[in-house]
Design an enzyme around this catalytic site. Structure first.
Site, PDB file in Angstrom:
ATOM      1  N   ASP A  30       0.638  -1.235   0.070  1.00 38.83           N
ATOM      2  CA  ASP A  30       0.823  -0.200   0.317  1.00 38.83           C
ATOM      3  C   ASP A  30       0.908   0.858   0.166  1.00 38.83           C
ATOM      4  OD1 ASP A  30      -3.173   0.577   0.874  1.00 38.83           O
ATOM      5  OD2 ASP A  30      -2.369   1.911   1.170  1.00 38.83           O
ATOM      6  N   ASN A  86     -12.875  -3.379   2.714  1.00 38.46           N
ATOM      7  CA  ASN A  86     -13.737  -2.045   2.466  1.00 38.46           C
ATOM      8  C   ASN A  86     -14.494  -2.488   1.832  1.00 38.46           C
ATOM      9  OD1 ASN A  86     -12.987  -1.413   5.208  1.00 38.46           O
ATOM     10  ND2 ASN A  86     -10.690  -0.067   3.864  1.00 38.46           N
ATOM     11  N   GLN A  93     -14.124   2.573   1.320  1.00 41.13           N
ATOM     12  CA  GLN A  93     -13.392   2.546   0.271  1.00 41.13           C
ATOM     13  C   GLN A  93     -13.754   2.895  -0.504  1.00 41.13           C
ATOM     14  OE1 GLN A  93     -16.001  -0.622  -1.458  1.00 41.13           O
ATOM     15  NE2 GLN A  93     -14.297  -1.546  -3.761  1.00 41.13           N
ATOM     16  N   VAL A  95     -11.250   2.586  -3.947  1.00 40.21           N
ATOM     17  CA  VAL A  95     -10.865   2.069  -4.905  1.00 40.21           C
ATOM     18  C   VAL A  95     -11.361   1.229  -4.926  1.00 40.21           C
ATOM     19  CG1 VAL A  95      -8.812   1.155  -6.197  1.00 40.21           C
ATOM     20  CG2 VAL A  95      -8.315   2.465  -4.495  1.00 40.21           C
ATOM     21  N   HIS A  99     -10.093  -5.440  -3.365  1.00 40.09           N
ATOM     22  CA  HIS A  99      -8.927  -5.807  -2.227  1.00 40.09           C
ATOM     23  C   HIS A  99      -8.946  -6.192  -1.268  1.00 40.09           C
ATOM     24  CE1 HIS A  99      -9.675  -1.446  -2.240  1.00 40.09           C
ATOM     25  NE2 HIS A  99      -9.571  -1.342  -1.658  1.00 40.09           N
ATOM     26  N   HIS A 101      -6.491  -5.946   2.396  1.00 41.86           N
ATOM     27  CA  HIS A 101      -5.853  -5.440   2.701  1.00 41.86           C
ATOM     28  C   HIS A 101      -4.646  -6.844   3.303  1.00 41.86           C
ATOM     29  CE1 HIS A 101      -6.788  -0.517   2.186  1.00 41.86           C
ATOM     30  NE2 HIS A 101      -8.119  -1.634   2.318  1.00 41.86           N
TER      31      HIS A 101
HETATM   32  P1  5GP Z   1      -9.796   1.270   0.499  1.00 43.28           P
HETATM   33  O1  5GP Z   1      -9.696   2.803   1.160  1.00 43.28           O
HETATM   34  O2  5GP Z   1     -10.387   1.582  -0.891  1.00 43.28           O
HETATM   35  O3  5GP Z   1     -10.047   0.170   1.214  1.00 43.28           O
HETATM   36  O4  5GP Z   1      -8.121   0.832   0.411  1.00 43.28           O
HETATM   37  C1  5GP Z   1      -7.617   1.631  -0.533  1.00 43.28           C
HETATM   38  C2  5GP Z   1      -5.945   1.515  -0.383  1.00 43.28           C
HETATM   39  O5  5GP Z   1      -5.856   2.034  -1.563  1.00 43.28           O
HETATM   40  C3  5GP Z   1      -5.537   2.520   0.633  1.00 43.28           C
HETATM   41  O6  5GP Z   1      -5.135   1.919   1.181  1.00 43.28           O
HETATM   42  C4  5GP Z   1      -4.699   3.683  -0.390  1.00 43.28           C
HETATM   43  O7  5GP Z   1      -3.674   3.434   0.268  1.00 43.28           O
HETATM   44  C5  5GP Z   1      -4.086   2.604  -1.092  1.00 43.28           C
HETATM   45  N1  5GP Z   1      -3.614   3.445  -2.475  1.00 43.28           N
HETATM   46  C6  5GP Z   1      -4.334   3.769  -3.173  1.00 43.28           C
HETATM   47  N2  5GP Z   1      -3.894   4.132  -4.525  1.00 43.28           N
HETATM   48  C7  5GP Z   1      -2.673   3.485  -4.556  1.00 43.28           C
HETATM   49  C8  5GP Z   1      -1.689   4.079  -5.521  1.00 43.28           C
HETATM   50  O8  5GP Z   1      -2.066   4.215  -6.291  1.00 43.28           O
HETATM   51  N3  5GP Z   1      -0.788   2.254  -5.089  1.00 43.28           N
HETATM   52  C9  5GP Z   1      -0.427   2.484  -4.269  1.00 43.28           C
HETATM   53  N4  5GP Z   1       0.256   1.084  -3.310  1.00 43.28           N
HETATM   54  N5  5GP Z   1      -1.781   1.987  -3.227  1.00 43.28           N
HETATM   55  C10 5GP Z   1      -3.283   2.955  -3.499  1.00 43.28           C
END
Ligand code: 5GP
Length: 113
Positions: A30, A86, A93, A95, A99, A101
């Site tokens: 991440d 998430n 969430q 993205v 996914h 984590h």
């Molecule tokens: P969510 O909040 O949707 O459960 O998690 C999305 C995760 O993607 C977040 O922890 C965020 O830091 C990670 N993330 C967003 N953009 C990028 C990226 O461009 N590269 C990487 N490696 N992680 C990302």
């Protein structure tokens, strides 16, 4: 809908610190780690979140969890780790590509915020 950031990572259009890859799954660190080890495990198939999985995804979902186990072993997470998915706005969430984590490397609080 345009490509998500994760689809761009799968297609190697933007870089990521990849720790595991096979024909169905990609895992990478991440970019904003919430623990000393913070890895995202994603299907290459663009599924938005668990609300959008179908019975035909059963094998893929099992493969994702087995990949989590493999990555945890590879990373030496012998003290344990947390797996978080998430789903949707209230869960935070950000993205729109399913996914998992993997969080590890420190004692994690419960319940999560
Ligand atoms: P969510 O909040 O949707 O459960 O998690 C999305 C995760 O993607 C977040 O922890 C965020 O830091 C990670 N993330 C967003 N953009 C990028 C990226 O461009 N590269 C990487 N490696 N992680 C990302």
């Amino acid at each position: 809908m345009g490509k998500t950031i994760f689809s761009k990572i799968i297609d190697k259009e933007i870089p990521a610190d990849i720790v595991y890859e096979d024909d169905q799954v990609l895992a990478f660190r991440d970019i904003v780690p919430q623990a000393p080890v913070h890895i995202l495990v994603i299907p290459k198939k663009p599924i938005l979140n668990l609300k959008h999985v179908e019975p035909e995804d059963q094998d893929l979902l099992g493969h994702l969890l087995l990949s989590v186990k493999k990555i945890a072993q590879q990373e030496g997470l012998s003290n344990g780790y947390r797996v978080v998915i998430n789903n949707g706005t209230d869960a935070g969430q950000t993205v729109d590509h399913l996914h998992f984590h993997i969080l590890a490397g420190r004692s994690l609080l419960w319940p999560p915020g």
